[in-house]
Write a protein that holds these residues in place. Structure first.
Motif, PDB file in Angstrom:
ATOM      1  N   LEU A   1       0.855  -1.238  -0.089  1.00  0.00           N
ATOM      2  CA  LEU A   1      -0.108   0.070   0.031  1.00  0.00           C
ATOM      3  C   LEU A   1       0.773   1.266   0.210  1.00  0.00           C
ATOM      4  CD1 LEU A   1      -2.589  -1.169   2.692  1.00  0.00           C
ATOM      5  CD2 LEU A   1      -2.833  -1.138   0.217  1.00  0.00           C
TER       6      LEU A   1
ATOM      7  N   PRO B   1       2.937   2.791  -2.150  1.00  0.00           N
ATOM      8  CA  PRO B   1       2.790   3.946  -3.176  1.00  0.00           C
ATOM      9  C   PRO B   1       1.404   4.681  -3.200  1.00  0.00           C
ATOM     10  CG  PRO B   1       3.308   2.022  -3.766  1.00  0.00           C
ATOM     11  CD  PRO B   1       2.942   1.565  -2.713  1.00  0.00           C
TER      12      PRO B   1
ATOM     13  N   LEU C   1      -3.931   5.836   2.347  1.00  0.00           N
ATOM     14  CA  LEU C   1      -4.566   4.451   2.611  1.00  0.00           C
ATOM     15  C   LEU C   1      -3.794   3.857   4.001  1.00  0.00           C
ATOM     16  CD1 LEU C   1      -4.833   2.247  -0.733  1.00  0.00           C
ATOM     17  CD2 LEU C   1      -6.365   4.143   0.452  1.00  0.00           C
TER      18      LEU C   1
ATOM     19  N   PRO D   1      -2.333   5.764  -9.739  1.00  0.00           N
ATOM     20  CA  PRO D   1      -3.431   5.847  -9.854  1.00  0.00           C
ATOM     21  C   PRO D   1      -4.336   6.385  -8.716  1.00  0.00           C
ATOM     22  CG  PRO D   1      -2.324   3.550  -9.620  1.00  0.00           C
ATOM     23  CD  PRO D   1      -1.208   4.620  -9.512  1.00  0.00           C
TER      24      PRO D   1
ATOM     25  N   ILE E   1      -6.482   6.732  -5.869  1.00  0.00           N
ATOM     26  CA  ILE E   1      -7.385   5.747  -5.280  1.00  0.00           C
ATOM     27  C   ILE E   1      -7.567   6.310  -3.871  1.00  0.00           C
ATOM     28  CG2 ILE E   1      -7.340   3.255  -3.959  1.00  0.00           C
ATOM     29  CD1 ILE E   1      -5.787   2.471  -6.350  1.00  0.00           C
TER      30      ILE E   1
ATOM     31  N   LEU F   1     -13.362   1.384  -1.368  1.00  0.00           N
ATOM     32  CA  LEU F   1     -12.188   2.166  -2.110  1.00  0.00           C
ATOM     33  C   LEU F   1     -12.872   2.530  -3.016  1.00  0.00           C
ATOM     34  CD1 LEU F   1      -8.827   0.331  -1.612  1.00  0.00           C
ATOM     35  CD2 LEU F   1      -9.943   2.109  -0.097  1.00  0.00           C
TER      36      LEU F   1
ATOM     37  N   LEU G   1      -6.822  -0.396 -13.568  1.00  0.00           N
ATOM     38  CA  LEU G   1      -5.552  -1.037 -12.583  1.00  0.00           C
ATOM     39  C   LEU G   1      -5.238  -2.469 -13.208  1.00  0.00           C
ATOM     40  CD1 LEU G   1      -6.958  -0.198  -9.005  1.00  0.00           C
ATOM     41  CD2 LEU G   1      -4.881   0.812 -10.330  1.00  0.00           C
TER      42      LEU G   1
ATOM     43  N   LEU H   1     -13.605  -2.513  -4.019  1.00  0.00           N
ATOM     44  CA  LEU H   1     -13.020  -1.457  -4.902  1.00  0.00           C
ATOM     45  C   LEU H   1     -13.799  -1.281  -5.716  1.00  0.00           C
ATOM     46  CD1 LEU H   1      -9.838   0.198  -5.391  1.00  0.00           C
ATOM     47  CD2 LEU H   1     -10.088  -1.382  -7.207  1.00  0.00           C
TER      48      LEU H   1
END
Lengths: 498, 437
Positions: free
Chosen positions: A177, A179, A245, A443, A445, A460, A470, A492
């Motif tokens: 998680l 990134p 996140l 991305p 998110i 998410l 993705l 998600l």
């Protein structure tokens, strides 16, 4: 260049180096950097290391201290193998954004290379780290080494106390998680990581002391009319939507133990520390290349570098700033050194000898003799995307013969939608700027909603830019890790941005 | 202001612990690769580095990242030769978007298997894993050369236990002579004379003068003695030792194996591990080890390693033929005066009726005299392992060898059914430190 040639004695001759020569060369370089370029740097600490140690440094993302994890071992083995096979050389240096600024130089470098590396890292990168607004705002150069030391000790303690396996699982999930765990728009709540770490620990202890198990487990009835209001209030209180996140999990995950939250925090702090570097690759390397090029030329003009040393430096310089063109191997990626160096040289040219075109494109800097001021302002106040948008000149686009392609799903062809001509300059420049914008390419998110008192499903949302989805395999694996940290269902949904 | 730090002497293996963690993570795959290469490699070079390839699944590092295809993308490239705005370029087929596909793999992220090199130590760790060797044994097997301290003159520093009293005193003596340290006897005589003079009731002027002079002289002498100590730190010498590799001589190792049809893959694999381990033990002690492979059915022949492990022969089983062959080879090539002879025999225990007595005879009367060590393993079916507990019963060959074992202490025998059983065969060999070999 109309510099008077002074016949000074060369700083060194031949390839061998020793610490006296290093010190002497450092002083000469520092003099040029301070007097001619007027750089503003952190104090330097130059460390000489062997190639094995360079490999070690590679594997732990370039940091001198890092907690232990198998993935660093994997990287080490990978790099080591490439190096032993001769498929990949090692970097001449690694530089760390810290105060004092630490740069690692390899012992195998010749003296000419050491001089190049000192000019490049200890002055070029160093100046950039100290002055660029992203680094000033988002990283804590004074505290980073202490913080990493704390992080390593903390992770080791956790391993002793809770088992290496347990910690490894947690770090696996946190790294997946990582990134997606930077604050892109908000500033970090605290300036000093160190202070914050101490405060956090205190707060955590206080929370543990004051937990009231009786009241906390009681259900409170909710009237239906308040439900909507409740959702909004809930989101507001949890700070949703939340793009970071790990930060969200650290604060709100129902299953994590305090030490696990602290580990997540360490991981996300490190991710945040590196975020400015990802946003300024072109500028950072361009700045360092410009500085080493200027300084070594100045020293050579003054007779302090021999012709042989200068040729070696130029040879390495050229290797570094090579940009393979379309159709040659390696053309797919933009070399940040090349474009950065070319643009900065070009800025100096625009200031000193502008053409008609330059006057039209850059009315404010064309002919402004003070190229140092212009460059230093650029180094301080821009990042890659805005720098390109602001300073990429038609000349550089022509020199590199740039062109932009679009690639649409389902279309068997790429379309050339701009080339280096009058019609294409602006489009080209915008396209290049977009391709360097990390926040566009990562991305998008965020945590959109979660009902802690209901089903506790973590929702998410991925907002697809230009309909780019993705990668399904890594997405599902990452969601698995997210589920591990959240403890309940995660979902998600992907929507297209309008 | 610049601060240069020389870090080259810092420990190198900073990544060691990460590397260990990584290998731990892919343990199953690594173990398989090691077992595979033990089978493949020849006995003498089992302990080398090994390339290991592990499937990417267990060690992937996923994250949310954009797919390689789909949606609308833009890229800027350099080196345009003849494109004009609006040109269409055909997409390369069967790949990612124009070379993007490989980008991910520069950090080991590709879908391909992850390839890395296992060092010799790591390899041996894996190899030793299910042999259940004691740690001490593992460590000493991994040491490449045995060394022993040898006297190498004297040094000015060292451990107190190595103090050379004789040399130290000799130096002190020389120094005292050279600096003319007043002798104890002379001092004592002077003091006695002073006492005598002081005891006089009425000293004459001559005696009084002598007393004054003597007192001054004694003062000087005592000061000199304090300034020139009896033993000075400068004099101290320590015996100096240097570790030198043991001068080792040559050894020959005979591998004897029954290759009749009853020896299957499992049996051969166990036998090979047994031979490898003995070879590793011997490597500790000898610079040069030659290997002789003798296989037998009802007849025995010397073969190369490849044939030894991999080719099949049919026929009966006459164990004594192998021993005779070994005897012949020793006679022809390895005079026992120059060679240390070791033998390892592996068999499933079957033998031609009546031949076992012959075997015991050859061993007892001839071979055991020549051999440093003879190890015999009988490989059992896995379901026969209860047999291992009973030493007494067994087939004819086993019973005959038991007689030999009782007579010769350098004969070891053991029944094994799985890898952990192998090591105890060598326990004695290893614990017995050979003197003067």
């Amino acid at each position: 260049m109309a510099r008077t040639v002074r016949a000074a004695t060369p700083l060194f001759e031949g390839a061998e180096w020793d610490f006296d020569t290093l010190r002497r060369s450092y002083d000469a370089i520092a003099k040029v950097a301070a007097e001619e370029l007027e750089l503003n740097t952190y104090p330097n600490q130059v460390e000489i290391i062997s190639s094995e140690q360079m490999l070690d440094a590679y594997s732990s993302i370039g940091m001198p201290l890092m907690y232990h994890h198998w993935s660093f071992g994997k990287r080490f083995m990978h790099d080591e193998q490439l190096y032993r096979k001769g498929a990949q050389g090692l970097a001449y240096e690694i530089v760390i954004n810290s105060n004092p600024c630490i740069s690692y130089c390899m012992e195998d470098n010749t003296m000419a290379l050491q001089a190049l590396v000192i000019a490049h890292a200890a002055f070029g990168h160093n100046h950039f780290f100290r002055n660029n607004h992203l680094f000033r705002q988002w990283t804590d150069a004074d505290g980073i080494l202490d913080y990493l030391d704390y992080a390593r000790t903390y992770v080791t303690q956790c391993e002793e106390r809770y088992g290496a396996r347990e910690v490894e699982h947690l770090l696996d999930a946190a790294h997946a998680l990582m990134p997606a765990s930077v604050f892109r728009h908000r500033r970090l709540p605290s300036a000093s990581l160190r202070e914050e770490a101490a405060r956090r620990r205190e707060r955590q202890e206080e929370e543990e002391r004051s937990a009231n198990y009786l009241w906390d487990t009681l259900d409170r009835a909710v009237r239906p009319s308040e439900a909507d209001e409740e959702v909004r209030e809930r989101k507001r209180r949890m700070g949703l939507p939340e793009e970071n996140l790990l930060y969200f999990l650290e604060r709100h995950s129902p299953i994590l133990k305090p030490w696990q939250r602290e580990v997540l925090r360490i991981v996300r702090n490190i991710a945040q520390y590196f975020y400015p570097q990802r946003q300024t690759k072109v500028m950072n390397e361009g700045c360092a290349c410009f500085v080493h090029y200027y300084i070594t030329n100045a020293l050579h003009d003054a007779g302090q570098l021999t012709d042989g040393a200068m040729l070696e430096i130029l040879h390495n310089h050229t290797n570094v700033v090579t940009q393979p063109g379309y159709g040659t191997p390696g053309h797919a990626t933009f070399n940040p050194y090349a474009i950065g160096f070319a643009m900065m040289q070009d800025i100096r040219r625009i200031c000193e000898a502008p053409t008609e075109e330059d006057r039209e494109w850059f009315p404010d800097i064309a002919g402004a003799k003070d190229w140092r001021g212009v460059l230093k302002d650029a180094w301080a106040n821009y990042r890659d995307e805005s720098f390109v948008q602001q300073f990429l000149s038609p000349k550089v686009m022509r020199d590199y013969r740039m062109f932009a392609l679009t690639d649409d799903e389902g279309d068997p062809f790429y379309t050339v939608n701009a080339i280096h001509d009058e019609r294409g300059y602006r489009e080209l420049r915008a396209a290049l700027a977009r391709s360097l914008d990390v926040s566009v390419n990562d991305p998008d998110i965020h945590v959109s909603d979660v009902d802690l008192l209901g089903d506790r499903r973590l929702r998410l949302r991925h907002i697809q830019r230009d309909g780019v989805p993705l990668d399904p395999a890594t997405r599902d694996a990452t969601l698995g890790y997210l589920g591990q940290l959240w403890g309940y269902e995660v979902a998600l949904d992907e929507i297209r941005s309008e | 202001m610049p601060h240069f730090v020389d870090r080259r002497l810092n420990p190198k293996d900073k990544s060691h612990s990460n590397r260990r963690r990584f290998i731990g993570r892919v343990r199953a795959a690594v173990k398989k690769a090691v077992d595979e290469s033990v089978r493949r490699r020849s006995i003498a070079d089992v302990d080398r580095e090994e390339k290991v390839s592990v499937p990417a699944e267990g060690i992937s590092e996923p994250s949310f990242r954009p797919a390689e295809q789909g949606g609308h993308r833009e890229r800027v490239l350099t080196g345009n030769r003849n494109f004009q705005t609006g040109d269409r370029i055909e997409k390369p087929t069967g790949g990612g978007a124009g070379g993007r596909g490989r980008e991910g793999s520069d950090d080991g992220e590709g879908d391909d298997d992850f390839l890395f090199v296992l060092s010799r130590d790591e390899f041996l760790d894996m190899f030793f894993e299910d042999l259940e060797l004691p740690d001490l044994v593992k460590r000493s097997l991994k040491e490449t050369a045995a060394t022993r301290p040898h006297r190498m003159g004297y040094a000015v520093t060292g451990a107190p236990a190595n103090l050379s009293v004789a040399r130290t005193m000799r130096n002190a003596f020389g120094r005292r002579l050279a600096l003319r340290r007043p002798k104890t006897r002379k001092t004592r005589e002077m003091m006695e004379r002073i006492e005598a003079l002081e005891a006089l009731e009425k000293p004459s002027p001559v005696e009084r003068k002598e007393l004054l002079e003597l007192r001054a002289e004694l003062d000087r002498v005592l000061r000199l003695r304090r300034m020139i100590p009896y033993v000075d730190p400068l004099d101290v010498r320590y015996k100096h030792f240097e570790r030198r590799p043991e001068p080792a001589s040559a050894a020959v190792m005979f591998c004897l194996m029954d290759v009749s049809a009853s020896m299957g893959e499992r049996e051969k694999d166990l036998a090979k591990r047994f031979f490898v381990l003995l070879h590793l033990f011997l490597r500790q002690r000898y610079d040069k080890i030659e290997l002789v492979f003798i296989r037998h059915t009802q007849v025995a022949s010397e073969v190369d390693e490849e044939t030894f492990f991999h080719s099949r022969q049919t026929g009966g089983t006459v164990v004594s033929s192998a021993l005779k062959e070994m005897q012949a080879v020793i006679e022809a090539r390895y005079p026992p005066g120059e060679w240390n002879i070791y033998a390892a025999q592996a068999s499933d225990g079957e033998n031609f009726g009546g031949d076992s007595a012959t075997c015991a005879d050859i061993l007892g009367n001839e071979l055991m005299r020549l051999c440093q060590y003879f190890a015999y393993i009988e490989i059992l079916e896995e379901n026969e392992s209860q047999l291992m507990n009973s030493e007494a019963n067994g087939m004819e060959l086993w019973r005959a060898y038991r007689g030999v074992a009782e007579e010769w202490p350098n004969f070891a025998m053991k029944r094994i059914a799985s890898p952990p059983d192998i090591y105890p065969v060598f326990r004695e060999l290893f614990s017995k430190k050979p003197e003067g070999v």
